[in-house]
Design an enzyme around this catalytic site. Sequence first.
Site, PDB file in Angstrom:
ATOM      1  N   SER A 147       0.851  -1.201   0.000  1.00 28.41           N
ATOM      2  CA  SER A 147       0.000   0.000   0.000  1.00 28.41           C
ATOM      3  C   SER A 147       0.878   1.239   0.000  1.00 28.41           C
ATOM      4  O   SER A 147       1.907   1.280   0.687  1.00 28.41           O
ATOM      5  CB  SER A 147      -0.886   0.036   1.244  1.00 28.41           C
ATOM      6  N   TYR A 161      -3.450  -1.019   9.683  1.00 30.14           N
ATOM      7  CA  TYR A 161      -3.299  -1.359   8.264  1.00 30.14           C
ATOM      8  C   TYR A 161      -1.847  -1.156   7.819  1.00 30.14           C
ATOM      9  O   TYR A 161      -1.255  -2.038   7.178  1.00 30.14           O
ATOM     10  CB  TYR A 161      -4.252  -0.481   7.444  1.00 30.14           C
TER      11      TYR A 161
HETATM   12  P1  NDP Z   1     -11.483  -5.650  -1.866  1.00 33.79           P
HETATM   13  O1  NDP Z   1     -11.968  -5.741  -0.466  1.00 33.79           O
HETATM   14  O2  NDP Z   1     -12.271  -4.816  -2.810  1.00 33.79           O
HETATM   15  O3  NDP Z   1     -11.308  -7.132  -2.457  1.00 33.79           O
HETATM   16  C1  NDP Z   1     -10.580  -8.037  -1.666  1.00 33.79           C
HETATM   17  C2  NDP Z   1     -10.391  -9.353  -2.381  1.00 33.79           C
HETATM   18  O4  NDP Z   1      -9.622 -10.179  -1.504  1.00 33.79           O
HETATM   19  C3  NDP Z   1     -11.668 -10.061  -2.676  1.00 33.79           C
HETATM   20  O5  NDP Z   1     -11.535 -10.862  -3.836  1.00 33.79           O
HETATM   21  C4  NDP Z   1     -11.825 -10.960  -1.448  1.00 33.79           C
HETATM   22  O6  NDP Z   1     -12.517 -12.156  -1.725  1.00 33.79           O
HETATM   23  C5  NDP Z   1     -10.400 -11.297  -1.128  1.00 33.79           C
HETATM   24  N1  NDP Z   1     -10.215 -11.596   0.278  1.00 33.79           N
HETATM   25  C6  NDP Z   1     -10.476 -10.809   1.348  1.00 33.79           C
HETATM   26  N2  NDP Z   1     -10.207 -11.462   2.478  1.00 33.79           N
HETATM   27  C7  NDP Z   1      -9.782 -12.699   2.112  1.00 33.79           C
HETATM   28  C8  NDP Z   1      -9.360 -13.841   2.820  1.00 33.79           C
HETATM   29  N3  NDP Z   1      -9.351 -13.874   4.168  1.00 33.79           N
HETATM   30  N4  NDP Z   1      -8.992 -14.925   2.126  1.00 33.79           N
HETATM   31  C9  NDP Z   1      -9.011 -14.943   0.771  1.00 33.79           C
HETATM   32  N5  NDP Z   1      -9.403 -13.887   0.038  1.00 33.79           N
HETATM   33  C10 NDP Z   1      -9.783 -12.778   0.707  1.00 33.79           C
HETATM   34  O7  NDP Z   1      -9.981  -5.121  -1.781  1.00 33.79           O
HETATM   35  P2  NDP Z   1      -9.080  -4.335  -2.853  1.00 33.79           P
HETATM   36  O8  NDP Z   1      -9.186  -4.957  -4.177  1.00 33.79           O
HETATM   37  O9  NDP Z   1      -9.313  -2.896  -2.697  1.00 33.79           O
HETATM   38  O10 NDP Z   1      -7.635  -4.633  -2.246  1.00 33.79           O
HETATM   39  C11 NDP Z   1      -6.785  -5.639  -2.781  1.00 33.79           C
HETATM   40  C12 NDP Z   1      -5.415  -5.474  -2.157  1.00 33.79           C
HETATM   41  O11 NDP Z   1      -4.931  -4.162  -2.473  1.00 33.79           O
HETATM   42  C13 NDP Z   1      -5.420  -5.579  -0.633  1.00 33.79           C
HETATM   43  O12 NDP Z   1      -4.256  -6.211  -0.205  1.00 33.79           O
HETATM   44  C14 NDP Z   1      -5.447  -4.119  -0.197  1.00 33.79           C
HETATM   45  O13 NDP Z   1      -4.916  -3.949   1.077  1.00 33.79           O
HETATM   46  C15 NDP Z   1      -4.568  -3.491  -1.271  1.00 33.79           C
HETATM   47  N6  NDP Z   1      -4.748  -2.068  -1.442  1.00 33.79           N
HETATM   48  C16 NDP Z   1      -5.935  -1.535  -1.855  1.00 33.79           C
HETATM   49  C17 NDP Z   1      -6.060  -0.166  -2.027  1.00 33.79           C
HETATM   50  C18 NDP Z   1      -7.343   0.485  -2.452  1.00 33.79           C
HETATM   51  O14 NDP Z   1      -7.416   1.729  -2.419  1.00 33.79           O
HETATM   52  N7  NDP Z   1      -8.341  -0.272  -2.888  1.00 33.79           N
HETATM   53  C19 NDP Z   1      -4.924   0.741  -1.795  1.00 33.79           C
HETATM   54  C20 NDP Z   1      -3.723   0.081  -1.363  1.00 33.79           C
HETATM   55  C21 NDP Z   1      -3.648  -1.269  -1.215  1.00 33.79           C
HETATM   56  P3  NDP Z   1     -13.928 -12.571  -1.020  1.00 33.79           P
HETATM   57  O15 NDP Z   1     -14.920 -11.528  -1.355  1.00 33.79           O
HETATM   58  O16 NDP Z   1     -14.220 -13.888  -1.603  1.00 33.79           O
HETATM   59  O17 NDP Z   1     -13.642 -12.637   0.429  1.00 33.79           O
END
Ligand code: NDP
Length: 252
Positions: A147, A161
Amino acid sequence: MNPTTSFQPLAGKTALVTGGSRSIGAAIVRRLAAEGAQVAFTYAGSAAQAEQVAAAIVAAGGRALALRADAGQPDEVRAAVARTVDTFGYLDILVNNAGIALGGPIEDIRFEDYQSMIAVNVTGVFVATQEAVRHMKDGGRIVHIGSSMTRYASFPGASLYTLTKGAITGFNRSLVRDLGPRGITVNTVHPGPTGTDMNPADGELARRLTPQIAVGRYGQPNDIANVVAFLASPQAGFVTGADILADGGFTA
Ligand code: NDP
C-alpha cells in the site's frame, strides 16, 4: 481478453493469485490470463463472483481455477497451492493480493481486529509465499500487493493497516536474497487509492483523497494489474526487491 494485449508473454506459465474474486485481485487474474497464463485464484466469501471470473476466462479460451481458501487459515492456503500444482502441474507466479482493512484510532482498535489483520495480511502472505516457493520453478515471480500508505499516511486511523503492509515490505527485503540464486524475483506493488469494494471510487474517502492524487483521478484496478503483469513477465527478470508505487503521484 484485454484488447491492449497483442501478444502473450505468459503463455505456458501458471499463476496463483490470492483474493481474486473481486476488485484489484480480479483485475490481476483477468490480466494474467489475457497474457496467456493459466490462473488459479483464491477467494474467501464471494463464491459466485469467483466462478464468474473463472468462467469468463474459460469462455475466452483460457484456463482458470477458483479455489475457496481463507488467507487467514494456513491449512487452506497450503491446500490452495497444492491444488494449483496438482491441476496445472507446476507454479511460476504468485501474487499475494488478498487483504483486509480494519482499524480506527489506536485507542479503539479491538484486539480481535488486530489478530484478523495479522492473520490475513501478514500470516496469509508468509504461508502462501513459503508454500509456493517449495513448488515454484526457477525463474519464478512473486508479487506482493502492499500500500502507498506505508510511505504516506494521509489520514488517521490506519496504523494497524500500515503495520501489516509495512511487514510485507520487510519480508520482501531479505526474501530477495534467499530466492535470487533460483532466479525468482520478489517485488511489492504499492497501490494508491484505487476504486474497489474496499475503497469505492464514489465514496467519502475518495472525495477527500482524489485532490491529493497528482494525476487527478482515483486509481482503477487495471492500473495495478498493469504493473503486476510487467513484474510477472519474463522481461522483468532483473527487477527484484523493488517497492513500486502505482499511486498516480499520491505520495509524491
Ligand atoms: P477488496 O476488499 O475490494 O477485495 C478483496 C479481495 O480479496 C476479494 O476478492 C476478497 O474475496 C479477497 N479476500 C479478502 N479477504 C480474504 C481472505 N481472508 N482470504 C481470501 N481472500 C480474501 O480489496 P481491494 O481490491 O481494494 O484490495 C486488494 C489489495 O490491495 C489488498 O491487499 C489491499 O490492502 C490493497 N490495497 C488496496 C487499495 C485500495 O485503495 N483499494 C490501496 C492500497 C492497497 P472474497 O470476497 O471472496 O472474500
